[in-house]
Design a protein around this motif. Structure first.
Motif, PDB file in Angstrom:
ATOM      1  N   ALA A 173       2.194   5.000  14.308  1.00  0.00           N
ATOM      2  CA  ALA A 173       2.128   5.405  12.902  1.00  0.00           C
ATOM      3  C   ALA A 173       3.520   5.393  12.275  1.00  0.00           C
ATOM      4  CB  ALA A 173       1.496   6.797  12.778  1.00  0.00           C
ATOM      5  N   LEU A 174       4.519   5.828  13.015  1.00  0.00           N
ATOM      6  CA  LEU A 174       5.901   5.795  12.526  1.00  0.00           C
ATOM      7  C   LEU A 174       6.337   4.362  12.247  1.00  0.00           C
ATOM      8  CD1 LEU A 174       8.593   7.360  12.018  1.00  0.00           C
ATOM      9  CD2 LEU A 174       9.138   6.880  14.399  1.00  0.00           C
ATOM     10  N   ILE A 175       6.031   3.455  13.158  1.00  0.00           N
ATOM     11  CA  ILE A 175       6.367   2.040  12.974  1.00  0.00           C
ATOM     12  C   ILE A 175       5.619   1.481  11.760  1.00  0.00           C
ATOM     13  CG2 ILE A 175       6.146  -0.264  14.005  1.00  0.00           C
ATOM     14  CD1 ILE A 175       6.629   1.162  16.754  1.00  0.00           C
ATOM     15  N   GLY A 176       4.356   1.882  11.599  1.00  0.00           N
ATOM     16  CA  GLY A 176       3.596   1.457  10.422  1.00  0.00           C
ATOM     17  C   GLY A 176       4.240   1.948   9.134  1.00  0.00           C
ATOM     18  N   GLY A 177       4.729   3.177   9.147  1.00  0.00           N
ATOM     19  CA  GLY A 177       5.419   3.715   7.977  1.00  0.00           C
ATOM     20  C   GLY A 177       6.689   2.955   7.658  1.00  0.00           C
ATOM     21  N   ILE A 178       7.419   2.587   8.690  1.00  0.00           N
ATOM     22  CA  ILE A 178       8.635   1.790   8.503  1.00  0.00           C
ATOM     23  C   ILE A 178       8.278   0.443   7.872  1.00  0.00           C
ATOM     24  CG2 ILE A 178      10.460   0.540   9.747  1.00  0.00           C
ATOM     25  CD1 ILE A 178      10.436   2.967  11.746  1.00  0.00           C
ATOM     26  N   ALA A 179       7.233  -0.171   8.391  1.00  0.00           N
ATOM     27  CA  ALA A 179       6.802  -1.470   7.856  1.00  0.00           C
ATOM     28  C   ALA A 179       6.375  -1.352   6.396  1.00  0.00           C
ATOM     29  CB  ALA A 179       5.646  -2.028   8.700  1.00  0.00           C
ATOM     30  N   ILE A 180       5.683  -0.274   6.055  1.00  0.00           N
ATOM     31  CA  ILE A 180       5.226  -0.099   4.677  1.00  0.00           C
ATOM     32  C   ILE A 180       6.397   0.109   3.729  1.00  0.00           C
ATOM     33  CG2 ILE A 180       3.963   1.481   3.153  1.00  0.00           C
ATOM     34  CD1 ILE A 180       1.869   1.712   5.378  1.00  0.00           C
ATOM     35  N   ALA A 181       7.443   0.806   4.197  1.00  0.00           N
ATOM     36  CA  ALA A 181       8.629   0.994   3.343  1.00  0.00           C
ATOM     37  C   ALA A 181       9.291  -0.347   3.047  1.00  0.00           C
ATOM     38  CB  ALA A 181       9.609   1.955   3.999  1.00  0.00           C
ATOM     39  N   PHE A 182       9.437  -1.176   4.069  1.00  0.00           N
ATOM     40  CA  PHE A 182       9.998  -2.511   3.846  1.00  0.00           C
ATOM     41  C   PHE A 182       9.078  -3.321   2.934  1.00  0.00           C
ATOM     42  CE2 PHE A 182      12.575  -1.822   7.740  1.00  0.00           C
ATOM     43  CZ  PHE A 182      13.810  -2.163   7.203  1.00  0.00           C
ATOM     44  N   GLN A 183       7.769  -3.248   3.181  1.00  0.00           N
ATOM     45  CA  GLN A 183       6.812  -3.991   2.367  1.00  0.00           C
ATOM     46  C   GLN A 183       6.925  -3.600   0.903  1.00  0.00           C
ATOM     47  OE1 GLN A 183       2.773  -2.711   2.392  1.00  0.00           O
ATOM     48  NE2 GLN A 183       1.953  -4.774   2.058  1.00  0.00           N
ATOM     49  N   ALA A 184       7.074  -2.315   0.633  1.00  0.00           N
ATOM     50  CA  ALA A 184       7.157  -1.848  -0.754  1.00  0.00           C
ATOM     51  C   ALA A 184       8.360  -2.448  -1.468  1.00  0.00           C
ATOM     52  CB  ALA A 184       7.219  -0.320  -0.794  1.00  0.00           C
ATOM     53  N   GLN A 185       9.499  -2.437  -0.813  1.00  0.00           N
ATOM     54  CA  GLN A 185      10.705  -2.993  -1.438  1.00  0.00           C
ATOM     55  C   GLN A 185      10.591  -4.511  -1.609  1.00  0.00           C
ATOM     56  OE1 GLN A 185      13.141  -1.341  -2.866  1.00  0.00           O
ATOM     57  NE2 GLN A 185      14.114  -3.228  -3.496  1.00  0.00           N
ATOM     58  N   ILE A 186      10.075  -5.173  -0.589  1.00  0.00           N
ATOM     59  CA  ILE A 186       9.893  -6.628  -0.657  1.00  0.00           C
ATOM     60  C   ILE A 186       8.937  -6.995  -1.786  1.00  0.00           C
ATOM     61  CG2 ILE A 186       8.874  -8.597   0.582  1.00  0.00           C
ATOM     62  CD1 ILE A 186      10.027  -7.222   3.182  1.00  0.00           C
ATOM     63  N   ASN A 187       7.784  -6.298  -1.856  1.00  0.00           N
ATOM     64  CA  ASN A 187       6.803  -6.599  -2.898  1.00  0.00           C
ATOM     65  C   ASN A 187       7.322  -6.228  -4.282  1.00  0.00           C
ATOM     66  OD1 ASN A 187       4.973  -7.649  -1.105  1.00  0.00           O
ATOM     67  ND2 ASN A 187       3.732  -5.811  -0.981  1.00  0.00           N
ATOM     68  N   GLY A 188       8.126  -5.163  -4.370  1.00  0.00           N
ATOM     69  CA  GLY A 188       8.718  -4.800  -5.658  1.00  0.00           C
ATOM     70  C   GLY A 188       9.628  -5.899  -6.172  1.00  0.00           C
ATOM     71  N   GLY A 189      10.439  -6.461  -5.282  1.00  0.00           N
ATOM     72  CA  GLY A 189      11.306  -7.578  -5.664  1.00  0.00           C
ATOM     73  C   GLY A 189      10.511  -8.810  -6.037  1.00  0.00           C
ATOM     74  N   LEU A 190       9.451  -9.072  -5.296  1.00  0.00           N
ATOM     75  CA  LEU A 190       8.587 -10.204  -5.605  1.00  0.00           C
ATOM     76  C   LEU A 190       7.936 -10.015  -6.973  1.00  0.00           C
ATOM     77  CD1 LEU A 190       7.197 -12.846  -4.685  1.00  0.00           C
ATOM     78  CD2 LEU A 190       5.477 -11.421  -3.548  1.00  0.00           C
ATOM     79  N   GLY A 191       7.549  -8.777  -7.280  1.00  0.00           N
ATOM     80  CA  GLY A 191       6.925  -8.478  -8.562  1.00  0.00           C
ATOM     81  C   GLY A 191       7.851  -8.719  -9.741  1.00  0.00           C
ATOM     82  N   LYS A 192       9.148  -8.482  -9.548  1.00  0.00           N
ATOM     83  CA  LYS A 192      10.112  -8.739 -10.620  1.00  0.00           C
ATOM     84  C   LYS A 192      10.181 -10.231 -10.949  1.00  0.00           C
ATOM     85  CE  LYS A 192      13.352  -4.951  -9.769  1.00  0.00           C
ATOM     86  NZ  LYS A 192      14.705  -4.643  -9.305  1.00  0.00           N
ATOM     87  N   LYS A 193      10.027 -11.058  -9.935  1.00  0.00           N
ATOM     88  CA  LYS A 193      10.119 -12.513 -10.130  1.00  0.00           C
ATOM     89  C   LYS A 193       8.786 -13.141 -10.536  1.00  0.00           C
ATOM     90  CE  LYS A 193      14.374 -13.238  -8.585  1.00  0.00           C
ATOM     91  NZ  LYS A 193      15.428 -13.810  -9.339  1.00  0.00           N
ATOM     92  N   ALA A 194       7.714 -12.723  -9.880  1.00  0.00           N
ATOM     93  CA  ALA A 194       6.431 -13.411 -10.060  1.00  0.00           C
ATOM     94  C   ALA A 194       5.479 -12.679 -10.996  1.00  0.00           C
ATOM     95  CB  ALA A 194       5.753 -13.599  -8.696  1.00  0.00           C
ATOM     96  N   GLY A 195       5.722 -11.403 -11.256  1.00  0.00           N
ATOM     97  CA  GLY A 195       4.788 -10.585 -12.027  1.00  0.00           C
ATOM     98  C   GLY A 195       4.049  -9.646 -11.092  1.00  0.00           C
ATOM     99  N   SER A 196       3.640  -8.506 -11.606  1.00  0.00           N
ATOM    100  CA  SER A 196       3.039  -7.466 -10.762  1.00  0.00           C
ATOM    101  C   SER A 196       1.720  -7.897 -10.128  1.00  0.00           C
ATOM    102  CB  SER A 196       2.821  -6.197 -11.578  1.00  0.00           C
ATOM    103  OG  SER A 196       4.037  -5.709 -12.064  1.00  0.00           O
ATOM    104  N   ILE A 197       0.815  -8.392 -10.941  1.00  0.00           N
ATOM    105  CA  ILE A 197      -0.489  -8.799 -10.399  1.00  0.00           C
ATOM    106  C   ILE A 197      -0.319 -10.002  -9.480  1.00  0.00           C
ATOM    107  CG2 ILE A 197      -2.770  -9.711 -11.004  1.00  0.00           C
ATOM    108  CD1 ILE A 197      -2.584  -8.016 -13.574  1.00  0.00           C
ATOM    109  N   GLU A 198       0.531 -10.927  -9.884  1.00  0.00           N
ATOM    110  CA  GLU A 198       0.757 -12.132  -9.075  1.00  0.00           C
ATOM    111  C   GLU A 198       1.376 -11.776  -7.725  1.00  0.00           C
ATOM    112  OE1 GLU A 198       0.460 -13.157 -13.328  1.00  0.00           O
ATOM    113  OE2 GLU A 198       1.600 -11.655 -12.240  1.00  0.00           O
TER     114      GLU A 198
END
Length: 144
Positions: free
Chosen positions: A9-34
């Motif tokens: 679960a701890l490893i999953g939480g770490i992965a989700i934190a990275f995912q959030a930042q990665i997806n946030g950056g992707l959203g700035k470039k591609a759009g939120s829904i995209e």
């Protein structure tokens, strides 16, 4: 074995934190829904291949479950979208304090009533105090 699942679960939480930042950056470039769509598409493709090579279950069994049990995918997509929109505005840590507060509150309600076939675990004053502390932490974390 008692340590394995909390560590996973701890490893999953770490992965989700990275995912959030990665997806946030992707959203700035591609759009939120995209960005949400791209994230889910890549995840779906990965799970497709893992299922083909390692799956031992029965995908057809999904047709026999209560239809509300199929909402998990929609809720996952909604969560990813919320992360894509929220993380660039308030950051990963502030977002996760709010997410964790929401998860714990609804989780406690689900457990208290044993909803959706879950175990019953009564809501106590200790748990309510913990929720109040979560909100205090959210306030303090975001106070400028």
């Amino acid at each position: 074995m008692r340590v394995l699942f909390p560590v996973l679960a701890l490893i999953g939480g770490i992965a989700i934190a990275f995912q959030a930042q990665i997806n946030g950056g992707l959203g700035k470039k591609a759009g939120s829904i995209e960005a949400s769509f791209i994230s889910f598409l890549i995840g779906t493709a990965a799970l497709f291949f893992v299922t083909i090579f390692f799956g031992k279950g029965n995908l057809i069994a999904a047709g026999s479950v209560p239809k509300w049990q199929l909402l998990g995918g929609l809720l996952g997509a909604f969560y990813v979208f919320i992360m894509v929109v929220t993380v660039p505005k308030i950051g990963v840590a502030s977002t996760f304090i709010a997410v964790i507060a929401g998860q714990m509150i609804i989780g406690a309600i689900i457990d208290h009533f044993g909803l959706m076939g879950g175990i019953k675990d009564p809501l106590t004053t200790k748990k309510v105090a913990a929720f109040l502390l979560l909100f205090v932490s959210l306030y303090l974390f975001n106070k400028k």
